[in-house]
Design an enzyme around this catalytic site. Structure first.
Site, PDB file in Angstrom:
ATOM      1  N   CYS A   2       2.284   3.158  -6.179  1.00  0.00           N
ATOM      2  CA  CYS A   2       2.838   4.023  -7.211  1.00  0.00           C
ATOM      3  C   CYS A   2       1.768   4.990  -7.691  1.00  0.00           C
ATOM      4  O   CYS A   2       0.595   4.862  -7.344  1.00  0.00           O
ATOM      5  CB  CYS A   2       3.354   3.196  -8.390  1.00  0.00           C
ATOM      6  SG  CYS A   2       4.634   1.996  -7.950  1.00  0.00           S
ATOM      7  N   GLY A  28       5.095   7.859  -4.761  1.00  0.00           N
ATOM      8  CA  GLY A  28       6.316   7.160  -5.131  1.00  0.00           C
ATOM      9  C   GLY A  28       7.465   8.123  -5.306  1.00  0.00           C
ATOM     10  O   GLY A  28       7.369   9.065  -6.092  1.00  0.00           O
ATOM     11  N   ASN A 101       0.289   0.335 -11.046  1.00  0.00           N
ATOM     12  CA  ASN A 101       0.268   0.495  -9.596  1.00  0.00           C
ATOM     13  C   ASN A 101      -0.377  -0.739  -8.998  1.00  0.00           C
ATOM     14  O   ASN A 101      -1.512  -1.080  -9.338  1.00  0.00           O
ATOM     15  CB  ASN A 101      -0.539   1.751  -9.222  1.00  0.00           C
ATOM     16  CG  ASN A 101      -0.779   1.855  -7.726  1.00  0.00           C
ATOM     17  OD1 ASN A 101       0.048   1.434  -6.924  1.00  0.00           O
ATOM     18  ND2 ASN A 101      -1.919   2.407  -7.356  1.00  0.00           N
ATOM     19  N   GLY A 102       0.332  -1.440  -8.116  1.00  0.00           N
ATOM     20  CA  GLY A 102      -0.246  -2.613  -7.478  1.00  0.00           C
ATOM     21  C   GLY A 102       0.701  -3.787  -7.476  1.00  0.00           C
ATOM     22  O   GLY A 102       1.923  -3.631  -7.583  1.00  0.00           O
ATOM     23  N   TYR A 257      -3.753   6.530   4.759  1.00  0.00           N
ATOM     24  CA  TYR A 257      -2.403   7.080   4.627  1.00  0.00           C
ATOM     25  C   TYR A 257      -2.020   7.560   3.238  1.00  0.00           C
ATOM     26  O   TYR A 257      -1.527   8.668   3.069  1.00  0.00           O
ATOM     27  CB  TYR A 257      -1.382   6.024   5.093  1.00  0.00           C
ATOM     28  CG  TYR A 257       0.067   6.424   4.880  1.00  0.00           C
ATOM     29  CD1 TYR A 257       0.711   7.255   5.785  1.00  0.00           C
ATOM     30  CD2 TYR A 257       0.784   5.966   3.776  1.00  0.00           C
ATOM     31  CE1 TYR A 257       2.036   7.627   5.592  1.00  0.00           C
ATOM     32  CE2 TYR A 257       2.104   6.335   3.582  1.00  0.00           C
ATOM     33  CZ  TYR A 257       2.737   7.160   4.487  1.00  0.00           C
ATOM     34  OH  TYR A 257       4.038   7.524   4.295  1.00  0.00           O
TER      35      TYR A 257
END
Length: 505
Positions: A2, A28, A101-102, A257
């Site tokens: 995210c 996201g 995020n995670g 990526y």
């Protein structure tokens, strides 16, 4: 994976957060949300969709305040539901909102403890809501009417001790300020910066430095593993290393990526790391395939372009853009289901026959995860007239689940799991396949910051930097987060939820 943003400013933050979220949209594309605070009231808007579809003029006008946080979501835990869009909010104590995020790896244990000891009810399947409630629970235990930076750091120390996994987050405490923090292994990224205005200094947290750059914030540094950085409502900044023995194991997939090439993460330039990936991939070809007959190297846009260009340069082979990308189709890897990913490939890419016809083509991608996309693209190259189609991956074979916030939950969904490279080559329909060596991938990132001794490379090795990953945990993850499980939850959600959540408190 995210994207998160947190800002304490001297003027309205709604447009700044909105603009920052559009820059982080690549992290996201499932849902977006913004929470702001003004005069004792929280303003919150969140829903499924891209940033420009979630926020309309009426929402922006309502999001008043000089302090706020924002989030763009890609679902790993939970489902693709508007009820799980972020930021999350709890009233007690003080009123706290959080964007995360995670992934927490001990979320079940935390849920039980929150209910048993704190009588806190978790309303969704999202571990982000759990993280928020752990922070709120620690602040609640202090029993103070007003809190300061020392209280926040004391609570954050307990959060780090209780919560395992890979996470970076921003939390806004109503009338107090915004805190940014990062897990004790530094797996997920978060950076902060400042900008000077006529009214004073403003501070911003973000998942990637590119969000700071685009909004004229000067990058200060990354939040350190096990550290909390707090900006109070007056714009004063405080920081504390809550976990002195914290390690730095950043996720190497950020460089492969996820991150934008113009970002800097942990003092490593993403674009330069990808250039090194291409150079080292070329050297592997020179070593293992001395008499190669590659006529042209073609990247699979967009993230593999940099590596492909350097690979072609090193080999002295022609580089060509053979695929035209429809930029209005989301990134296929982060789509919430395999059927969606598979359907979108042909819509997303179109081959230029001239670049393929009667040539031995080396396609270059950043990685091969499930293999479905690679197989379809190889077939597109053959349909366009390629004589032979070779495939190079800038990353090693992805063989194991990722448990720290990347959507690789089930080993059985990974094409390289329990397969040889030749078997992968046969399955995707390539004439030859080349994978990056793990040591070369690590070198590609580490050369940018030699002080980082280890990276999280668990999806390649099956060795996890947290000590709590057991076969039982991986099996549980597979059952709850596989594409099949997500599809069922999304179907159930469609039948029971509205597609919009909006709150003014």
């Amino acid at each position: 994976m995210c994207g998160i943003i947190g800002i304490v400013a001297k003027s309205a933050v709604n447009q700044t957060i909105y603009d920052g979220l559009t820059v982080l949209q690549h992290r996201g594309q499932d849902a977006a949300g913004i929470a702001t605070y003004k005069n004792g009231k929280l303003k919150l808007r969140k829903s499924n969709g891209l940033v420009d579809r979630v926020f309309h003029t009426r929402h922006m006008l309502n999001l008043q305040g000089e302090m706020g946080i924002g989030h763009v979501r890609y679902p790993t835990a939970g489902c693709s539901s508007s009820a799980e869009a972020q930021p999350f909010f709890v009233n007690s104590p003080y009123g706290i909102s959080l964007a995360h995020n995670g992934n927490l790896t001990n979320v079940k244990e935390l849920k039980r403890a929150l209910f048993r000891d704190g009588l806190r009810h978790i309303n969704t399947e999202s571990d982000s809501e759990v993280l928020l409630n752990v922070f709120a629970d620690e602040l609640q235990k202090m029993g103070k009417f007003r809190i300061n930076s020392e209280d926040i750091f004391s609570a954050m120390t307990k959060v780090f001790e209780r919560c395992r996994g890979g996470y970076a987050a921003v939390a806004m405490i109503n009338g107090v300020g915004v805190v940014g923090f990062r897990d004790p292994n530094g797996i997920r990224p978060i950076v902060f910066g400042k900008r000077e205005t006529k009214k004073g200094t403003e501070y911003m947290f973000a998942s990637e430095s590119v969000a700071l750059d685009s909004l004229d914030f000067e990058r200060i540094r990354d939040v350190r593993p096990g550290e909390a950085v707090f900006v109070d409502k007056k714009g004063n900044i405080h920081s504390h290393q809550c976990i002195p023995e914290a390690k730095q194991n950043p996720c190497i997939f950020e460089y492969v990526y996820f991150a934008r090439p113009d970002s800097i993460i942990d003092d490593i330039s993403v674009v330069k790391s990808r250039m090194r990936m291409g150079e080292l991939l070329a050297k592997k070809v020179e070593k293992d395939w001395v008499d190669h007959d590659i006529d042209v190297i073609i990247p699979i846009p967009d993230t593999s372009r940099t590596a492909a260009l350097e690979m072609a340069k090193e080999l002295g082979v022609l580089y060509r853009e053979g695929f035209i990308k429809n930029r209005y189709i989301p990134r296929t890897f982060i789509m919430p289901g395999q059927s969606q990913r598979k359907k979108s490939v042909r819509q997303k890419l179109n081959a230029i026959d001239l670049e393929f016809k009667d040539k031995n083509v080396m396609l270059v991608d950043d990685s091969i995860v499930r293999g479905t996309t690679a197989g379809q693209i190889i077939q597109m190259a053959r349909d366009a007239g390629a004589k032979n189609v070779y495939f190079a991956s800038a990353a090693p074979p992805v063989r194991y689940p990722n448990v720290y916030g990347i959507d690789m939950p089930s080993a059985e969904e990974l094409i390289a799991h329990n397969r040889t490279q030749q078997e992968v080559c046969d399955l995707i329909g390539a004439d030859r396949i080349i994978f990056q060596e793990l040591d070369d991938l690590i070198e590609s990132a580490q050369a940018g910051n030699p002080e980082i001794k280890e990276f999280d490379v668990s999806c390649f090795t099956g060795e996890y930097v947290t000590s709590d990953i057991t076969p039982e945990y991986l099996n549980s993850l597979k059952k709850s987060r596989s594409d099949k499980a997500k599809s069922k939850r999304n179907l159930d959600d469609d039948e029971s939820q509205s597609d919009e959540v909006s709150l003014t408190a």
